[in-house]
Design a protein around this motif. Structure first.
Motif, PDB file in Angstrom:
ATOM      1  N   LEU A   1       3.399  -5.783 -14.779  1.00 22.94           N
ATOM      2  CA  LEU A   1       2.337  -4.943 -15.336  1.00 22.94           C
ATOM      3  C   LEU A   1       1.461  -4.303 -14.256  1.00 22.94           C
ATOM      4  O   LEU A   1       0.699  -3.392 -14.544  1.00 22.94           O
ATOM      5  N   SER A   2       1.555  -4.790 -13.048  1.00 24.59           N
ATOM      6  CA  SER A   2       0.726  -4.248 -11.976  1.00 24.59           C
ATOM      7  C   SER A   2       1.603  -4.112 -10.738  1.00 24.59           C
ATOM      8  O   SER A   2       2.229  -5.068 -10.301  1.00 24.59           O
ATOM      9  N   SER A   3       1.658  -2.914 -10.181  1.00 21.78           N
ATOM     10  CA  SER A   3       2.567  -2.661  -9.060  1.00 21.78           C
ATOM     11  C   SER A   3       2.137  -3.459  -7.839  1.00 21.78           C
ATOM     12  O   SER A   3       0.960  -3.549  -7.497  1.00 21.78           O
ATOM     13  N   ARG A   4       3.147  -4.050  -7.152  1.00 20.06           N
ATOM     14  CA  ARG A   4       2.858  -4.853  -5.953  1.00 20.06           C
ATOM     15  C   ARG A   4       2.157  -4.010  -4.899  1.00 20.06           C
ATOM     16  O   ARG A   4       1.178  -4.445  -4.286  1.00 20.06           O
ATOM     17  N   GLU A   5       2.668  -2.798  -4.683  1.00 17.65           N
ATOM     18  CA  GLU A   5       2.101  -1.935  -3.647  1.00 17.65           C
ATOM     19  C   GLU A   5       0.645  -1.615  -3.960  1.00 17.65           C
ATOM     20  O   GLU A   5      -0.218  -1.612  -3.085  1.00 17.65           O
ATOM     21  N   ALA A   6       0.352  -1.340  -5.246  1.00 17.46           N
ATOM     22  CA  ALA A   6      -1.029  -0.998  -5.620  1.00 17.46           C
ATOM     23  C   ALA A   6      -1.943  -2.208  -5.456  1.00 17.46           C
ATOM     24  O   ALA A   6      -3.100  -2.075  -5.036  1.00 17.46           O
ATOM     25  N   ALA A   7      -1.454  -3.392  -5.772  1.00 20.39           N
ATOM     26  CA  ALA A   7      -2.275  -4.591  -5.613  1.00 20.39           C
ATOM     27  C   ALA A   7      -2.544  -4.868  -4.133  1.00 20.39           C
ATOM     28  O   ALA A   7      -3.667  -5.207  -3.746  1.00 20.39           O
ATOM     29  N   LEU A   8      -1.512  -4.708  -3.283  1.00 23.89           N
ATOM     30  CA  LEU A   8      -1.714  -4.903  -1.841  1.00 23.89           C
ATOM     31  C   LEU A   8      -2.711  -3.879  -1.302  1.00 23.89           C
ATOM     32  O   LEU A   8      -3.582  -4.206  -0.481  1.00 23.89           O
ATOM     33  N   ALA A   9      -2.614  -2.642  -1.790  1.00 24.47           N
ATOM     34  CA  ALA A   9      -3.556  -1.608  -1.341  1.00 24.47           C
ATOM     35  C   ALA A   9      -4.977  -1.943  -1.783  1.00 24.47           C
ATOM     36  O   ALA A   9      -5.946  -1.707  -1.046  1.00 24.47           O
ATOM     37  N   LEU A  10      -5.102  -2.514  -2.967  1.00 26.81           N
ATOM     38  CA  LEU A  10      -6.433  -2.886  -3.454  1.00 26.81           C
ATOM     39  C   LEU A  10      -7.020  -4.012  -2.604  1.00 26.81           C
ATOM     40  O   LEU A  10      -8.190  -3.957  -2.208  1.00 26.81           O
ATOM     41  N   TYR A  11      -6.199  -5.020  -2.300  1.00 23.02           N
ATOM     42  CA  TYR A  11      -6.669  -6.080  -1.393  1.00 23.02           C
ATOM     43  C   TYR A  11      -7.108  -5.456  -0.057  1.00 23.02           C
ATOM     44  O   TYR A  11      -8.184  -5.768   0.458  1.00 23.02           O
ATOM     45  N   GLY A  12      -6.275  -4.584   0.478  1.00 22.51           N
ATOM     46  CA  GLY A  12      -6.590  -3.972   1.764  1.00 22.51           C
ATOM     47  C   GLY A  12      -7.884  -3.175   1.747  1.00 22.51           C
ATOM     48  O   GLY A  12      -8.596  -3.104   2.749  1.00 22.51           O
ATOM     49  N   ALA A  13      -8.206  -2.586   0.590  1.00 25.29           N
ATOM     50  CA  ALA A  13      -9.384  -1.709   0.500  1.00 25.29           C
ATOM     51  C   ALA A  13     -10.688  -2.481   0.345  1.00 25.29           C
ATOM     52  O   ALA A  13     -11.769  -1.909   0.534  1.00 25.29           O
ATOM     53  N   LEU A  14     -10.615  -3.753  -0.002  1.00 23.66           N
ATOM     54  CA  LEU A  14     -11.855  -4.518  -0.198  1.00 23.66           C
ATOM     55  C   LEU A  14     -12.687  -4.502   1.084  1.00 23.66           C
ATOM     56  O   LEU A  14     -12.177  -4.726   2.174  1.00 23.66           O
ATOM     57  N   GLY A  15     -13.968  -4.258   0.946  1.00 22.77           N
ATOM     58  CA  GLY A  15     -14.844  -4.174   2.109  1.00 22.77           C
ATOM     59  C   GLY A  15     -15.279  -5.520   2.661  1.00 22.77           C
ATOM     60  O   GLY A  15     -15.986  -5.579   3.668  1.00 22.77           O
ATOM     61  N   SER A  16     -14.866  -6.587   2.037  1.00 20.36           N
ATOM     62  CA  SER A  16     -15.312  -7.926   2.402  1.00 20.36           C
ATOM     63  C   SER A  16     -14.790  -8.335   3.780  1.00 20.36           C
ATOM     64  O   SER A  16     -13.621  -8.122   4.078  1.00 20.36           O
ATOM     65  N   ARG A  17     -15.660  -8.963   4.558  1.00 16.87           N
ATOM     66  CA  ARG A  17     -15.230  -9.506   5.836  1.00 16.87           C
ATOM     67  C   ARG A  17     -14.314 -10.711   5.597  1.00 16.87           C
ATOM     68  O   ARG A  17     -13.325 -10.907   6.272  1.00 16.87           O
ATOM     69  N   GLN A  18     -14.683 -11.542   4.611  1.00 19.34           N
ATOM     70  CA  GLN A  18     -13.815 -12.671   4.247  1.00 19.34           C
ATOM     71  C   GLN A  18     -13.100 -12.352   2.944  1.00 19.34           C
ATOM     72  O   GLN A  18     -13.734 -12.234   1.880  1.00 19.34           O
ATOM     73  N   LYS A  19     -11.820 -12.176   3.023  1.00 15.44           N
ATOM     74  CA  LYS A  19     -11.000 -11.932   1.825  1.00 15.44           C
ATOM     75  C   LYS A  19      -9.631 -12.533   2.090  1.00 15.44           C
ATOM     76  O   LYS A  19      -9.041 -12.320   3.145  1.00 15.44           O
ATOM     77  N   THR A  20      -9.140 -13.297   1.149  1.00 15.80           N
ATOM     78  CA  THR A  20      -7.850 -13.963   1.309  1.00 15.80           C
ATOM     79  C   THR A  20      -6.953 -13.579   0.152  1.00 15.80           C
ATOM     80  O   THR A  20      -7.369 -13.624  -1.005  1.00 15.80           O
ATOM     81  N   LEU A  21      -5.742 -13.172   0.485  1.00 20.83           N
ATOM     82  CA  LEU A  21      -4.730 -12.841  -0.520  1.00 20.83           C
ATOM     83  C   LEU A  21      -3.813 -14.042  -0.711  1.00 20.83           C
ATOM     84  O   LEU A  21      -3.309 -14.597   0.268  1.00 20.83           O
ATOM     85  N   HIS A  22      -3.619 -14.453  -1.949  1.00 19.63           N
ATOM     86  CA  HIS A  22      -2.670 -15.524  -2.273  1.00 19.63           C
ATOM     87  C   HIS A  22      -1.592 -14.944  -3.185  1.00 19.63           C
ATOM     88  O   HIS A  22      -1.882 -14.552  -4.313  1.00 19.63           O
ATOM     89  N   ALA A  23      -0.370 -14.874  -2.696  1.00 18.13           N
ATOM     90  CA  ALA A  23       0.732 -14.342  -3.496  1.00 18.13           C
ATOM     91  C   ALA A  23       1.740 -15.436  -3.797  1.00 18.13           C
ATOM     92  O   ALA A  23       1.981 -16.316  -2.970  1.00 18.13           O
ATOM     93  N   ASN A  24       2.311 -15.365  -4.983  1.00 15.08           N
ATOM     94  CA  ASN A  24       3.358 -16.304  -5.395  1.00 15.08           C
ATOM     95  C   ASN A  24       4.437 -15.543  -6.158  1.00 15.08           C
ATOM     96  O   ASN A  24       4.165 -14.493  -6.744  1.00 15.08           O
ATOM     97  N   PRO A  25       5.654 -16.093  -6.199  1.00 11.12           N
ATOM     98  CA  PRO A  25       6.716 -15.444  -6.981  1.00 11.12           C
ATOM     99  C   PRO A  25       6.415 -15.506  -8.472  1.00 11.12           C
ATOM    100  O   PRO A  25       5.660 -16.368  -8.930  1.00 11.12           O
TER     101      PRO A  25
END
Lengths: 271, 271
Positions: free
Chosen positions: B197-221
């Protein structure tokens, strides 16, 4: 396996050895046998050496009663450099000085190192299995290595059924995709979003290629050498969840076999 | 804020309310004031409603002495559906039946919902701040919402300085990149590698765009609805590290203000 020195501090024994010409170091609780104890293989990064993870090894031995082993990778630490290794050291300096992208070049070179390192690791595991006599080898084995440690660790984990869980990251290259597909154990994969030495796209593709049913990617902002301390602590908990702990740790918390890390196959959040 | 019912079980009070026409629910330790207590805002996913996270809310109140609040998003739960909402419900069924990709279409529709939801959340926060009198509002505020909860949560966290930490994920769209850049608080971002329901590329781009100094991405299959339980537990620990706990929890572990979650601004590995 020829042991060359043994020191002990705070209940942790550190034994240097040479195995078929490869210098290594083995940590375990002082005065305590290896048999049945969880063992973590520590693969160091490019340009580093077998003692680079000494603090982590000592802490894991003390906290969880694990054993830990590290080897100098080919061309690293106390090992002689081949002409190829020397070329690498020269060329990487030149490429960096020229401001040229080096991730593909690093990946090619480290893949060549991995072909030499994988059989070395497997031979050391064979020897440790027999060190204290038949049936008295180490318990569950985990692998922990980023960057060059991942380039070596992925084909190692693909070939080596004794490895039950692995922490990888900070690496990615097309040549790793095939062995990654043969890795089936739980993996925690560490990625630095602004990694200047390993392409983000290649690292994401490597995570995607892992054959493991349970694999978790942890990404954080920053460059290759800026993995946050909380992420390293998380990867320690991940391995703890899969290897468990023994009663032989030297801290109070490590003496409880019913502790939160005692359940094998628990998810990383369980530890 | 018009409270319509109050029930209590296992020391946790659940109070339904209607605020400017928006149905919501507030959880907190029974018989205990809101003032100074960490508050977590629970944003539900598309097609769900304010009680979808009831188990988690009750557990967090009991374990950590938090308060929690959830609202029905526009067109969800007990709220009336606009003609636009009805069209969405019809069209998504048709697209799914036809096997067509829907991620971009879902993202557009949910962005329209977010425009309506953000001021609703902010107004509820204003009312909660004043509910028990001046200076007796909630303590640090966290946000927890995936999918539609992220589409609403990102512009909310960008606009709302009371939010100190947020759990986002399972979403991504170009329209979210600008508000994401204005989010500066610590974020844990949950991604499902095979999200339908949500494109992987768009989600990665959204994580990348966050202005937060501390931001952690957790991905799972796995797909959109297959977030592992250990990942949800990890996001709970993440919020705990930033919000702390109070002495008013109803379980033994929650009564220690010196517990591991008591330190605000700790990394996710510290809790």
């Amino acid at each position: 396996m020829h042991f060359t020195s043994e020191t002990s501090a705070d209940g942790v024994s550190e034994r240097r050895f040479v195995h078929d010409g490869v210098p290594g170091v083995l940590w375990h609780p002082a005065g305590s046998a290896l048999g049945g104890r969880p063992l973590v293989l520590l693969g160091h990064g490019g340009g580093q050496h077998k003692l680079g993870s000494r603090d982590r090894a000592q802490a894991c031995v003390a906290r969880y009663g694990w054993a830990a082993v590290a080897l100098d990778a080919p061309g690293h630490g106390e090992r002689e450099r081949t002409a190829q290794d020397e070329r690498f050291a020269t060329e990487i300096g030149e490429l960096l000085a020229a401001g040229r992208p080096i991730s593909a070049w690093v990946a090619r070179h480290t893949a060549a190192l991995a072909e030499r390192a994988v059989p070395e690791w497997r031979a050391v595991l064979d020897t440790l299995d027999a060190l204290e006599g038949p049936g008295r080898g180490p318990g569950p084995v985990g692998y922990w290595g980023l960057s060059l440690g991942t380039v070596i660790g992925i084909p190692l984990a693909a070939a080596e059924p004794r490895i039950r869980a692995a922490v990888f990251g900070l690496a990615g290259h097309a040549s790793l995709l095939e062995p990654a597909g043969r890795v089936t154990v739980p993996v925690e994969f560490v990625l630095q979003w602004d990694d200047e030495l390993s392409s983000r796209e290649a690292a994401l593709a490597l995570y995607g290629a892992l054959g493991s049913r349970q694999k978790t990617l942890h990404a954080n902002p920053g460059g290759h050498r800026a993995v946050p301390e909380f992420e390293l602590a998380a990867s320690e908990r991940f391995l703890l969840g899969h290897l468990g702990r023994t009663a032989a740790g030297t801290e109070a918390g490590a003496t409880s076999p019913a502790g939160p890390g005692a359940t094998p196959h628990a998810g990383p959040g369980a530890a």
